[in-house]
Design a protein around this motif. Structure first.
Motif, PDB file in Angstrom:
ATOM      1  N   ALA A  11       0.834  -1.193   0.000  1.00  0.00           N
ATOM      2  CA  ALA A  11       0.000   0.000   0.000  1.00  0.00           C
ATOM      3  C   ALA A  11       0.872   1.248   0.000  1.00  0.00           C
ATOM      4  CB  ALA A  11      -0.908   0.003   1.232  1.00  0.00           C
ATOM      5  N   LEU A  12       0.339   2.315  -0.585  1.00  0.00           N
ATOM      6  CA  LEU A  12       0.994   3.625  -0.564  1.00  0.00           C
ATOM      7  C   LEU A  12       2.455   3.551  -0.977  1.00  0.00           C
ATOM      8  CD1 LEU A  12      -0.752   4.868   2.701  1.00  0.00           C
ATOM      9  CD2 LEU A  12      -1.304   5.525   0.362  1.00  0.00           C
ATOM     10  N   ASN A  13       3.345   4.022  -0.102  1.00  0.00           N
ATOM     11  CA  ASN A  13       4.760   4.063  -0.488  1.00  0.00           C
ATOM     12  C   ASN A  13       5.531   2.883   0.092  1.00  0.00           C
ATOM     13  OD1 ASN A  13       4.693   4.878   2.199  1.00  0.00           O
ATOM     14  ND2 ASN A  13       6.424   6.256   1.981  1.00  0.00           N
ATOM     15  N   ARG A  14       4.819   1.811   0.425  1.00  0.00           N
ATOM     16  CA  ARG A  14       5.521   0.679   1.019  1.00  0.00           C
ATOM     17  C   ARG A  14       6.205  -0.183  -0.043  1.00  0.00           C
ATOM     18  NH1 ARG A  14       1.656   1.883   4.487  1.00  0.00           N
ATOM     19  NH2 ARG A  14       2.255   2.092   6.663  1.00  0.00           N
ATOM     20  N   VAL A  15       7.250  -0.845   0.390  1.00  0.00           N
ATOM     21  CA  VAL A  15       8.106  -1.618  -0.509  1.00  0.00           C
ATOM     22  C   VAL A  15       8.277  -3.013   0.083  1.00  0.00           C
ATOM     23  CG1 VAL A  15      10.379  -1.711  -1.596  1.00  0.00           C
ATOM     24  CG2 VAL A  15       9.345   0.508  -1.109  1.00  0.00           C
ATOM     25  N   LEU A  16       8.031  -4.033  -0.739  1.00  0.00           N
ATOM     26  CA  LEU A  16       8.223  -5.421  -0.298  1.00  0.00           C
ATOM     27  C   LEU A  16       9.605  -5.869  -0.748  1.00  0.00           C
ATOM     28  CD1 LEU A  16       6.748  -7.839   1.076  1.00  0.00           C
ATOM     29  CD2 LEU A  16       6.140  -8.601  -1.213  1.00  0.00           C
ATOM     30  N   ALA A  46       8.202  -5.953  -4.830  1.00  0.00           N
ATOM     31  CA  ALA A  46       7.004  -5.222  -5.246  1.00  0.00           C
ATOM     32  C   ALA A  46       7.007  -3.847  -4.592  1.00  0.00           C
ATOM     33  CB  ALA A  46       5.747  -5.988  -4.847  1.00  0.00           C
ATOM     34  N   VAL A  47       6.416  -2.882  -5.272  1.00  0.00           N
ATOM     35  CA  VAL A  47       6.305  -1.537  -4.709  1.00  0.00           C
ATOM     36  C   VAL A  47       4.864  -1.066  -4.768  1.00  0.00           C
ATOM     37  CG1 VAL A  47       8.641  -0.707  -5.130  1.00  0.00           C
ATOM     38  CG2 VAL A  47       6.973  -0.555  -6.945  1.00  0.00           C
ATOM     39  N   GLY A  48       4.504  -0.241  -3.813  1.00  0.00           N
ATOM     40  CA  GLY A  48       3.175   0.349  -3.804  1.00  0.00           C
ATOM     41  C   GLY A  48       3.081   1.446  -4.850  1.00  0.00           C
ATOM     42  N   VAL A  63      11.851   3.603  -5.471  1.00  0.00           N
ATOM     43  CA  VAL A  63      12.522   2.395  -5.955  1.00  0.00           C
ATOM     44  C   VAL A  63      11.576   1.632  -6.859  1.00  0.00           C
ATOM     45  CG1 VAL A  63      14.009   2.191  -3.917  1.00  0.00           C
ATOM     46  CG2 VAL A  63      11.790   1.040  -3.939  1.00  0.00           C
ATOM     47  N   LYS A  64      12.121   0.683  -7.640  1.00  0.00           N
ATOM     48  CA  LYS A  64      11.275  -0.114  -8.517  1.00  0.00           C
ATOM     49  C   LYS A  64      11.588  -1.596  -8.322  1.00  0.00           C
ATOM     50  CE  LYS A  64      14.396   0.396 -12.477  1.00  0.00           C
ATOM     51  NZ  LYS A  64      15.538   0.726 -11.625  1.00  0.00           N
ATOM     52  N   GLU A  65      10.696  -2.430  -8.820  1.00  0.00           N
ATOM     53  CA  GLU A  65      10.889  -3.875  -8.728  1.00  0.00           C
ATOM     54  C   GLU A  65      12.243  -4.263  -9.293  1.00  0.00           C
ATOM     55  OE1 GLU A  65       7.908  -6.861 -10.145  1.00  0.00           O
ATOM     56  OE2 GLU A  65       6.498  -5.319  -9.433  1.00  0.00           O
ATOM     57  N   GLY A  66      12.959  -5.135  -8.588  1.00  0.00           N
ATOM     58  CA  GLY A  66      14.240  -5.613  -9.074  1.00  0.00           C
ATOM     59  C   GLY A  66      15.423  -4.817  -8.554  1.00  0.00           C
ATOM     60  N   ASP A  67      15.165  -3.630  -7.972  1.00  0.00           N
ATOM     61  CA  ASP A  67      16.259  -2.839  -7.405  1.00  0.00           C
ATOM     62  C   ASP A  67      16.897  -3.571  -6.230  1.00  0.00           C
ATOM     63  OD1 ASP A  67      16.087  -0.697  -9.109  1.00  0.00           O
ATOM     64  OD2 ASP A  67      15.017   0.621  -7.722  1.00  0.00           O
ATOM     65  N   ALA A  68      18.217  -3.460  -6.135  1.00  0.00           N
ATOM     66  CA  ALA A  68      18.923  -3.916  -4.934  1.00  0.00           C
ATOM     67  C   ALA A  68      19.020  -2.712  -4.024  1.00  0.00           C
ATOM     68  CB  ALA A  68      20.303  -4.443  -5.297  1.00  0.00           C
ATOM     69  N   VAL A  69      18.566  -2.863  -2.788  1.00  0.00           N
ATOM     70  CA  VAL A  69      18.491  -1.713  -1.896  1.00  0.00           C
ATOM     71  C   VAL A  69      19.224  -1.976  -0.587  1.00  0.00           C
ATOM     72  CG1 VAL A  69      16.345  -0.765  -2.823  1.00  0.00           C
ATOM     73  CG2 VAL A  69      16.237  -2.532  -1.061  1.00  0.00           C
ATOM     74  N   LEU A  70      19.661  -0.874   0.019  1.00  0.00           N
ATOM     75  CA  LEU A  70      20.291  -0.930   1.335  1.00  0.00           C
ATOM     76  C   LEU A  70      19.211  -0.682   2.367  1.00  0.00           C
ATOM     77  CD1 LEU A  70      23.052  -1.226   2.724  1.00  0.00           C
ATOM     78  CD2 LEU A  70      23.243   1.271   2.641  1.00  0.00           C
ATOM     79  N   LEU A  71      19.117  -1.586   3.345  1.00  0.00           N
ATOM     80  CA  LEU A  71      18.031  -1.530   4.317  1.00  0.00           C
ATOM     81  C   LEU A  71      18.550  -1.068   5.675  1.00  0.00           C
ATOM     82  CD1 LEU A  71      16.594  -5.017   3.368  1.00  0.00           C
ATOM     83  CD2 LEU A  71      15.638  -2.806   2.717  1.00  0.00           C
ATOM     84  N   PRO A  72      17.663  -0.460   6.465  1.00  0.00           N
ATOM     85  CA  PRO A  72      18.066  -0.100   7.823  1.00  0.00           C
ATOM     86  C   PRO A  72      18.293  -1.363   8.645  1.00  0.00           C
ATOM     87  CG  PRO A  72      15.714   0.240   7.540  1.00  0.00           C
ATOM     88  CD  PRO A  72      16.262  -0.130   6.187  1.00  0.00           C
TER      89      PRO A  72
END
Length: 100
Positions: A11-16, A46-48, A63-72
């Motif tokens: 939902a909204l700006n959430r990122v899976l 997935a992204v909202g 961010v978009k699907e498939g991006d490698a991201v740095l997490l807290p």
């Protein structure tokens, strides 16, 4: 993948995110120090749709699907889908995108 019977659309700006767990051993069988496996990264599954500002303008996800991201190090909500573990973050919790 289409094998996933249920898909979670954030939902909204959430990122899976599917966390990338670095191996604790190298291919040669050398045990890596604990610190090096602490880099918290993941792959966006997935992204909202994003948010709307006060004027109603659409703010797309960063961010978009498939991006490698740095997490807290902490935070995120653990989600299990079809026996697989994912984490749900707010867009602003994501620290950065890892480029090759």
């Amino acid at each position: 993948s289409s094998a996933m019977a249920r898909r979670l659309v954030p939902a909204l700006n959430r990122v899976l995110v599917e966390k990338i767990v670095p191996p604790s051993k190298t291919s040669a069988g050398i045990l890596l120090p604990e610190k090096s496996s602490k880099l918290n990264s993941g792959k966006v599954v997935a992204v909202g749709p994003g948010l709307r500002d006060k004027e109603g303008n659409h703010i797309p996800p960063a961010v978009k699907e498939g991006d490698a991201v740095l997490l807290p190090e902490y935070g995120g909500t653990q989600v299990k889908i079809e026996e697989k573990e994912y984490h749900l973050y707010r867009g602003e919790d994501i620290l950065g995108i890892l480029l090759d």
